[in-house]
Design an enzyme around this catalytic site. Sequence first.
Site, PDB file in Angstrom:
ATOM      1  N   MET A   9       0.819  -1.211   0.000  1.00  0.00           N
ATOM      2  CA  MET A   9       0.000   0.000   0.000  1.00  0.00           C
ATOM      3  C   MET A   9       0.853   1.261   0.000  1.00  0.00           C
ATOM      4  O   MET A   9       0.603   2.192  -0.759  1.00  0.00           O
ATOM      5  CB  MET A   9      -0.939  -0.001   1.220  1.00  0.00           C
ATOM      6  CG  MET A   9      -1.931  -1.128   1.238  1.00  0.00           C
ATOM      7  SD  MET A   9      -2.947  -1.209  -0.254  1.00  0.00           S
ATOM      8  CE  MET A   9      -4.029   0.182   0.007  1.00  0.00           C
TER       9      MET A   9
ATOM     10  N   VAL B 241       2.026   0.864   7.728  1.00  0.00           N
ATOM     11  CA  VAL B 241       2.879  -0.232   8.209  1.00  0.00           C
ATOM     12  C   VAL B 241       1.994  -1.438   8.533  1.00  0.00           C
ATOM     13  O   VAL B 241       0.787  -1.427   8.255  1.00  0.00           O
ATOM     14  CB  VAL B 241       3.729   0.201   9.432  1.00  0.00           C
ATOM     15  CG1 VAL B 241       4.633   1.372   9.057  1.00  0.00           C
ATOM     16  CG2 VAL B 241       2.865   0.583  10.621  1.00  0.00           C
TER      17      VAL B 241
ATOM     18  N   GLU C  80      -0.454  -4.230  10.000  1.00  0.00           N
ATOM     19  CA  GLU C  80      -1.743  -4.034  10.695  1.00  0.00           C
ATOM     20  C   GLU C  80      -1.594  -4.534  12.136  1.00  0.00           C
ATOM     21  O   GLU C  80      -2.057  -5.624  12.495  1.00  0.00           O
ATOM     22  CB  GLU C  80      -2.847  -4.785   9.934  1.00  0.00           C
ATOM     23  CG  GLU C  80      -4.255  -4.594  10.484  1.00  0.00           C
ATOM     24  CD  GLU C  80      -4.886  -3.253  10.111  1.00  0.00           C
ATOM     25  OE1 GLU C  80      -4.185  -2.355   9.630  1.00  0.00           O
ATOM     26  OE2 GLU C  80      -6.095  -3.113  10.337  1.00  0.00           O
TER      27      GLU C  80
ATOM     28  N   LYS D 169       1.999   0.256  14.983  1.00  0.00           N
ATOM     29  CA  LYS D 169       1.501   1.546  14.497  1.00  0.00           C
ATOM     30  C   LYS D 169       1.750   2.626  15.547  1.00  0.00           C
ATOM     31  O   LYS D 169       2.167   3.743  15.220  1.00  0.00           O
ATOM     32  CB  LYS D 169       0.014   1.451  14.134  1.00  0.00           C
ATOM     33  CG  LYS D 169      -0.240   0.645  12.829  1.00  0.00           C
ATOM     34  CD  LYS D 169      -1.631   0.875  12.287  1.00  0.00           C
ATOM     35  CE  LYS D 169      -2.035  -0.075  11.167  1.00  0.00           C
ATOM     36  NZ  LYS D 169      -1.404   0.116   9.876  1.00  0.00           N
TER      37      LYS D 169
ATOM     38  N   SER E 277      -6.706  -1.037   7.899  1.00  0.00           N
ATOM     39  CA  SER E 277      -7.890  -1.675   7.307  1.00  0.00           C
ATOM     40  C   SER E 277      -9.043  -1.707   8.285  1.00  0.00           C
ATOM     41  O   SER E 277     -10.199  -1.663   7.881  1.00  0.00           O
ATOM     42  CB  SER E 277      -7.584  -3.121   6.910  1.00  0.00           C
ATOM     43  OG  SER E 277      -6.584  -3.167   5.959  1.00  0.00           O
TER      44      SER E 277
ATOM     45  N   HIS F  62      -8.281   5.492   4.081  1.00  0.00           N
ATOM     46  CA  HIS F  62      -8.223   4.081   3.711  1.00  0.00           C
ATOM     47  C   HIS F  62      -8.243   3.935   2.197  1.00  0.00           C
ATOM     48  O   HIS F  62      -9.260   4.201   1.561  1.00  0.00           O
ATOM     49  CB  HIS F  62      -9.424   3.371   4.359  1.00  0.00           C
ATOM     50  CG  HIS F  62      -9.465   1.902   4.123  1.00  0.00           C
ATOM     51  ND1 HIS F  62     -10.630   1.195   4.030  1.00  0.00           N
ATOM     52  CD2 HIS F  62      -8.477   1.000   3.957  1.00  0.00           C
ATOM     53  CE1 HIS F  62     -10.359  -0.071   3.813  1.00  0.00           C
ATOM     54  NE2 HIS F  62      -9.060  -0.216   3.765  1.00  0.00           N
TER      55      HIS F  62
HETATM   56  P1  NAD Z   1       2.822  -4.778   3.661  1.00  0.00           P
HETATM   57  O1  NAD Z   1       3.209  -5.878   4.590  1.00  0.00           O
HETATM   58  O2  NAD Z   1       2.917  -4.994   2.218  1.00  0.00           O
HETATM   59  O3  NAD Z   1       3.685  -3.481   4.003  1.00  0.00           O
HETATM   60  C1  NAD Z   1       3.913  -3.021   5.291  1.00  0.00           C
HETATM   61  C2  NAD Z   1       5.251  -2.295   5.282  1.00  0.00           C
HETATM   62  O4  NAD Z   1       5.452  -1.667   6.533  1.00  0.00           O
HETATM   63  C3  NAD Z   1       6.431  -3.210   5.056  1.00  0.00           C
HETATM   64  O5  NAD Z   1       7.248  -2.719   4.013  1.00  0.00           O
HETATM   65  C4  NAD Z   1       7.166  -3.162   6.384  1.00  0.00           C
HETATM   66  O6  NAD Z   1       8.588  -3.314   6.257  1.00  0.00           O
HETATM   67  C5  NAD Z   1       6.805  -1.795   6.873  1.00  0.00           C
HETATM   68  N1  NAD Z   1       6.976  -1.677   8.313  1.00  0.00           N
HETATM   69  C6  NAD Z   1       6.620  -2.559   9.259  1.00  0.00           C
HETATM   70  N2  NAD Z   1       6.955  -2.082  10.481  1.00  0.00           N
HETATM   71  C7  NAD Z   1       7.533  -0.872  10.286  1.00  0.00           C
HETATM   72  C8  NAD Z   1       8.080   0.097  11.158  1.00  0.00           C
HETATM   73  N3  NAD Z   1       8.113  -0.096  12.461  1.00  0.00           N
HETATM   74  N4  NAD Z   1       8.564   1.223  10.621  1.00  0.00           N
HETATM   75  C9  NAD Z   1       8.549   1.430   9.297  1.00  0.00           C
HETATM   76  N5  NAD Z   1       8.048   0.532   8.423  1.00  0.00           N
HETATM   77  C10 NAD Z   1       7.545  -0.603   8.927  1.00  0.00           C
HETATM   78  O7  NAD Z   1       1.361  -4.372   4.091  1.00  0.00           O
HETATM   79  P2  NAD Z   1       0.259  -3.588   3.223  1.00  0.00           P
HETATM   80  O8  NAD Z   1      -0.595  -4.581   2.552  1.00  0.00           O
HETATM   81  O9  NAD Z   1       0.914  -2.537   2.447  1.00  0.00           O
HETATM   82  O10 NAD Z   1      -0.634  -2.951   4.373  1.00  0.00           O
HETATM   83  C11 NAD Z   1      -0.222  -1.822   5.087  1.00  0.00           C
HETATM   84  C12 NAD Z   1      -1.388  -1.252   5.866  1.00  0.00           C
HETATM   85  O11 NAD Z   1      -2.427  -0.933   4.953  1.00  0.00           O
HETATM   86  C13 NAD Z   1      -2.006  -2.194   6.870  1.00  0.00           C
HETATM   87  O12 NAD Z   1      -2.476  -1.459   7.960  1.00  0.00           O
HETATM   88  C14 NAD Z   1      -3.150  -2.801   6.094  1.00  0.00           C
HETATM   89  O13 NAD Z   1      -4.163  -3.277   6.956  1.00  0.00           O
HETATM   90  C15 NAD Z   1      -3.612  -1.613   5.301  1.00  0.00           C
HETATM   91  N6  NAD Z   1      -4.346  -1.903   4.078  1.00  0.00           N
HETATM   92  C16 NAD Z   1      -3.993  -2.927   3.275  1.00  0.00           C
HETATM   93  C17 NAD Z   1      -4.689  -3.169   2.102  1.00  0.00           C
HETATM   94  C18 NAD Z   1      -4.314  -4.293   1.186  1.00  0.00           C
HETATM   95  O14 NAD Z   1      -5.120  -4.680   0.359  1.00  0.00           O
HETATM   96  N7  NAD Z   1      -3.101  -4.819   1.263  1.00  0.00           N
HETATM   97  C19 NAD Z   1      -5.742  -2.329   1.760  1.00  0.00           C
HETATM   98  C20 NAD Z   1      -6.075  -1.259   2.587  1.00  0.00           C
HETATM   99  C21 NAD Z   1      -5.366  -1.071   3.743  1.00  0.00           C
END
Ligand code: NAD
Length: 706
Positions: free
Chosen positions: A320, A396, A398, A403, A425, A446
């Site tokens: 994302m 980051v 979920e 967070k 999410s 979102h």
């Molecule tokens: P992802 O796992 O692809 O990416 C998360 C990123 O955050 C990773 O690159 C990780 O290294 C980084 N990260 C983790 N801890 C960290 C920290 N302490 N400091 C800095 N970076 C850190 O996950 P995603 O799918 O991109 O989801 C991210 C957020 O978006 C979540 O909250 C998820 O619920 C939400 N979301 C996801 C979707 C989806 O379809 N994938 C849709 C809407 C919302």
Amino acid sequence: MRHLKLDTDAQGVALLTIDVADRPMNVLMPEVEAELAEAVARVRADAGIRGLIIVSGKANGFIAGADLKEFVEAYERKTTQAQGAERSRQFQRLFRSLETCGKPVAIAMNGLALGGGLELCLAGHYRVLSDNPKAVVGLPECGIGLLPGAGGTQRLPRLIGVENALPMMLSGRHVKPAEALKLGIVHELATPGEEVAVARRWIDSQPDPRQPWDKPGFRVEPASVFIAETRASTLRETHGNYPAPLAILGCVAEGVPLPIDDGLEVEARYFGQLLAGPVARNLIRTTFINRGLADKLARRPKGIDKAPAQKLAVLGAGTMGGGIAFAAAQAGIPVVLLDSSGDLAERAKAAISVRLAQDVAKGRLAQDKADALLARITPTADYALLADCDFAIEAVFEDAAIKAQVIARAEAALPATAVFASNTSALPIGGLARTSLRPGQFVGMHFFSPVERMVLVEIIAGQETRPETLARTFDLAGQLKKTPILVNDGPGFYSTRVVNAYINEGLDLLTEGVAPALIEDAARQAGMPVGPLALADEVGLDLGLKIARQVDTLEAGRSRAVATLDQMVRQGRRVGRKSGTGFYDYPEGGAKRLWPGLAALYPPAAEQPGVEEIKQRLLYAQALEAARCVEDGVVTHMPDGDLGSLLGWGFPSYTGGTLSLIDTLGIANFVEACERLAARHGVHFAPSAWLKEKAGRGENFYPPVV
Ligand code: NAD
């Protein structure tokens, strides 16, 4: 006349100028039609007039179509099929009187002519179209659940043949001048500004003022095989959920072989059916009117100056975060893209660079544009770089604890005035805001995956989120060219909650022993773009499990779905599509296949339910959850609920969205159906006292048209 002007020159050529008052573009509506009828009668009766040229008084095109307000309200006003057919006949009589007025009629089209606008042109004997890049012609009615009911379904096939006309009407596509000429929709192209002169030359050539179809011996090539094939492919694509394409096919198949007046009568009858049904109302209201208002940021708090983001911080460079950074850089906003290590952030930027290189190679993007876009993204692990960012979006993992850590570190580095948005999410914004130093500047934003393709963004107002913060979030959504909806806080807010209800219903069906292929197929037949099991894979089963645990506290009797996801994750089917293992297998280079192991875990029952029952369960589970969101105050504005469902996860547009689906049935009928479902399939289908009372009062979600 208020909208039209008729001038006749010394040589007896009349010029009719259409300039609809108080409208930015010309549209057809009863007042304009009445004036047009009067003008045609004068041309017919005046022996001094030997020809007519119709032009637009507006620089931005000829006529954009009919005024949609009338059509969206028709259903609410309980328009009958007979009344709908009569409305079509009014248009038809007007245009028929034009083409049989006994004088040659040329249309000087200075640009765009769509829907009823093009139908008017088709009733002229000669069409001259301006050869300018903005000029298009088309019959887009099908997309709003209607058909070209002012003679379009009859004249266009007679003019350019069934095999050209039918695809154009079914797709509603816009045709540019060169193609319009090639197809024979227009007779001649003119240098912009020369349309009238060209039309005038034609009139001076003393042409026969009759349409081809009014001359003896006229016939259209029958295309019955083509029509049958098109009908079959239309049914395959729409599963019969959309009546308009089938009605257009009917008009062409039944009407075009007949004399024109009989053909027009066929068209009027089909038009009446569509106007009296709910699908046109649903499509126009949600995909056109509500969407347009959302794009104009109608829900942005009033009276606050515009404040576009100058520099964006994206925290978390995963799926994302990478997508959001890309969208922002594309919109010209400089971005600091931060992850827990510089490497991870660099890797995300490298992935964007690969995608840009592909676009450049395919000629979709210029190299210098790609370079400039990439230069706007600064990958880092250093929070100090956030010092001049005025807006931050967190994406980051979920996980509330992670967070909270990221929020604290970022807020220590960001300017005190920066807005902080979370892309969570399902975690409530209020809970996250409690870890923030500045809860008034904390908001939910979102996005949907993949960010570059999905236009929706769900803005979530926490209890303490200030109106200024919301306004700035709307402004950023506008910069990113996203369509925003605004909802209130709660676990899963609106979209995640409703999507979760959909996936859960799919999982329920699976655990009841319904064959997975049947579940997925029924979902697609209902109009969902992907089945609930495929969607669970898209989300990722481990993330889905977290979300379900978060959201399910709201619903009674839902632990079964959590148990199913838990069982799958324990089987090693964790990350769905991303890892290649979920409810489906994703073989390298091949199409996804349902995982054969499902049969052992969830043996199919000897007796399978019917498709209609599954469709109903999958759609109603979502609609009922949306109604609960209204009851809980998460959704306060009905268009947000409908648009969110359509643009967020592809809830079928013929329904108008989750809430319009209920309105279309009538709340009382919906409540009754849910009670039946609850008796058979579990308390999660039980309608609340609130909804039953609403049904008892005879209310709808949308206010009635007065
Ligand atoms: P992802 O796992 O692809 O990416 C998360 C990123 O955050 C990773 O690159 C990780 O290294 C980084 N990260 C983790 N801890 C960290 C920290 N302490 N400091 C800095 N970076 C850190 O996950 P995603 O799918 O991109 O989801 C991210 C957020 O978006 C979540 O909250 C998820 O619920 C939400 N979301 C996801 C979707 C989806 O379809 N994938 C849709 C809407 C919302």
